[in-house]
Enzyme design. Structure first.
Site, mmCIF file in Angstrom:
data_model
loop_
_atom_site.group_PDB
_atom_site.id
_atom_site.type_symbol
_atom_site.label_atom_id
_atom_site.label_comp_id
_atom_site.label_asym_id
_atom_site.label_seq_id
_atom_site.Cartn_x
_atom_site.Cartn_y
_atom_site.Cartn_z
ATOM 1 N N ASN A 204 0.845 -1.202 0.000
ATOM 2 C CA ASN A 204 0.000 0.000 0.000
ATOM 3 C C ASN A 204 0.874 1.243 0.000
ATOM 4 O OD1 ASN A 204 0.542 0.813 2.841
ATOM 5 N ND2 ASN A 204 -0.379 -1.196 3.222
ATOM 6 N N ASP A 273 -4.280 -5.930 4.783
ATOM 7 C CA ASP A 273 -5.397 -6.695 5.360
ATOM 8 C C ASP A 273 -5.477 -8.088 4.753
ATOM 9 O OD1 ASP A 273 -6.435 -4.855 7.209
ATOM 10 O OD2 ASP A 273 -7.317 -3.688 5.586
ATOM 11 N N LYS A 283 9.367 -17.392 -9.783
ATOM 12 C CA LYS A 283 8.622 -16.346 -10.484
ATOM 13 C C LYS A 283 7.490 -16.944 -11.326
ATOM 14 C CE LYS A 283 9.149 -12.521 -13.644
ATOM 15 N NZ LYS A 283 9.942 -11.920 -14.691
ATOM 16 N N ASP A 299 -5.077 -9.758 12.561
ATOM 17 C CA ASP A 299 -5.268 -8.386 13.039
ATOM 18 C C ASP A 299 -4.442 -8.209 14.314
ATOM 19 O OD1 ASP A 299 -6.153 -5.964 14.177
ATOM 20 O OD2 ASP A 299 -7.998 -6.088 12.996
ATOM 21 N N ILE A 300 -3.308 -7.555 14.149
ATOM 22 C CA ILE A 300 -2.326 -7.446 15.242
ATOM 23 C C ILE A 300 -2.885 -6.630 16.406
ATOM 24 C CG2 ILE A 300 0.031 -6.699 15.807
ATOM 25 C CD1 ILE A 300 0.613 -6.946 12.731
ATOM 26 N N LYS A 330 -14.030 0.714 15.641
ATOM 27 C CA LYS A 330 -12.771 -0.045 15.734
ATOM 28 C C LYS A 330 -12.179 0.061 17.142
ATOM 29 C CE LYS A 330 -11.607 0.466 10.887
ATOM 30 N NZ LYS A 330 -10.791 1.134 9.888
ATOM 31 N N LYS A 334 -11.844 -3.461 18.955
ATOM 32 C CA LYS A 334 -10.482 -3.951 19.200
ATOM 33 C C LYS A 334 -10.070 -3.749 20.654
ATOM 34 C CE LYS A 334 -9.169 -3.242 14.393
ATOM 35 N NZ LYS A 334 -8.069 -3.264 13.435
#
Ligand code: CTP
Length: 393
Positions: A204, A273, A283, A299-300, A330, A334
């Site tokens: 990202n 994600d 390759k 999800d840490i 969230k 969380k």
């Protein structure tokens, strides 16, 4: 940050003396006023006129121009910086020798002193010099560098004066409150890469700038900082432990290794994600038709939120659009203490910029901040964390 601060700068006879110009300009840009004492030897490397122009003040050099200048210069200064600092000035100061304006002013100074040593590696490693340096360190004198690299004599070794930015950061630290001393802060930053094959990955646009700013400000305010970083192109701040990782799996493992030792955990990384369900060992041929099967990464933050004796936990929620409710959800889901919302589709608030416009959401209030430099966002963030921690969370 350095507004209205008065800094006395000593320049001694090293090739690095010319770099003092950049230091003076940088300090003045942040609002400090600078007076400079040059030694005779330093004038061989840079002219007093250049220093006068950069500092906007006349240069001090002779003890007898104004007989009490060593006392008045020292009394007026908030901070004394010697950059570059040769083996000679360090040796003189460590042994109480006062035979020119700089060494005399140093002895007459009662505040914080920062020295940036610069010399040949043989001189630096000499036990006589090391004894002098260690003695000064034991007295509370701050030192920055030196660094390893190619030296003026053409040799490689330790002895290059620290980067100007590092000296600037030492100055900012000297003027900064040390209210995070005793805190062990774990910060994650940057993107992760999820490999499709040995060459290709999914990632990202995170630059890591927000997380690095948080780590830097935490260090500046006195904390012990560990930074777990995905691949970024920025230099880590001086004096912190950096753990470099690439994948979400590696970040997860690094966080789990370190989180229980931390008192504050800030998850500023943009963890992927999803990751490919398998990574090919060689390759993938482009003649093949490729369809990827993606699976969720761990999800840490959520996992850390489930810990029994957990630290103060801060998450980030990068959203497109004003979806504060999503961010707030969230925080609850969380089970963490704070979430920093930012709308990445807004100008000045997205990826790879030095600014951010955030809302700091905790269990009590939402605080909307204006567009700010990421360093300043980090400052406000720690002010709020401190406030909450001091009040029982
Ligand atoms: N995060 C994490 N582990 C992941 C994904 C995200 O610890 N595998 C953390 C991020 O570092 C951030 C917070 O979770 O601090 C929120 O990330 P975000 O991607 O915005 O939220 P998600 O919980 O993944 O939810 P969604 O993707 O549905 O918005």
């Amino acid at each position: 940050m350095l507004k209205d601060r008065s800094i006395l700068l000593g320049i001694t006879g090293s090739v690095a003396a010319y770099k003092a110009i950049e230091l003076i300009k940088g300090l003045r840009q942040e609002g400090a006023s600078i007076k400079v004492i040059m030694t005779e030897a330093s004038k061989r490397f840079i002219t007093p006129l250049s220093i006068e122009l950069a500092s906007g003040n006349s240069v001090y050099n002779d003890m007898f121009d104004s007989p009490l200048s060593h006392v008045s210069l020292s009394a007026d200064a908030d901070l004394f910086v010697v950059a570059p600092a040769t083996a000679n000035i360090i040796g003189k100061y460590a042994n109480g020798i006062a035979d020119d304006l700089l060494s005399t002013a140093l002895l007459a100074f009662k505040g914080t002193i920062i020295m940036a040593p610069a010399m040949n590696w043989r001189m630096y490693e000499n036990p006589v010099f090391q004894k002098n340096l260690q003695y000064l360190v034991s007295l509370g004198i701050k030192t920055v560098g030196p660094e390893r690299g190619s030296l003026a004599c053409g040799e490689e070794g330790i002895g290059r004066m620290a980067d100007i930015e590092k000296i600037m950061e030492a100055v900012r630290t000297a003027f900064s409150k040390q209210d995070l001393a005793g805190e062990n802060i774990l910060v994650t930053a940057g993107p992760t890469r999820e490999y499709i094959d040995p060459i290709r990955y999914i990632s990202n646009r995170s630059s890591g700038k927000m997380g690095y700013a948080i780590a830097k400000i935490a260090k500046r305010r006195g904390a012990d900082v560990t930074l777990i970083s995905g691949p970024v192109s920025i230099k880590p701040p001086e004096g912190i432990e950096v753990i470099n990782i690439e994948t979400a799996g590696e970040m997860h493992a690094a966080v789990m290794d370190n989180v229980s030792m931390s008192s504050i955990f800030i998850m500023a990384a943009a963890v992927a994600d999803f990751m490919p369900s398998e990574t090919k060992g060689s390759k993938i041929d482009k003649k093949e038709r490729l369809s990827l099967n993606l699976v969720k990464t761990v999800d840490i933050l959520e996992e850390a939120g489930r810990f029994k004796n957990k630290p103060f936990i801060v998450g980030f929620a990068a959203e497109t659009g004003q979806r504060l409710d999503r961010a707030r959800r969230k925080l609850v889901d969380k089970d963490i203490d704070m979430i920093v919302f930012n709308d990445v589709s807004k100008a000045g608030s997205g990826f790879d910029v030095d600014t951010n416009e955030v809302v700091i959401i905790d269990r009590k209030v939402d605080r909307r901040l204006p567009l700010m430099y990421k360093d300043d966002v980090a400052m406000v963030l720690f002010d709020r964390i401190k406030e909450l921690k001091d009040n029982g969370r």
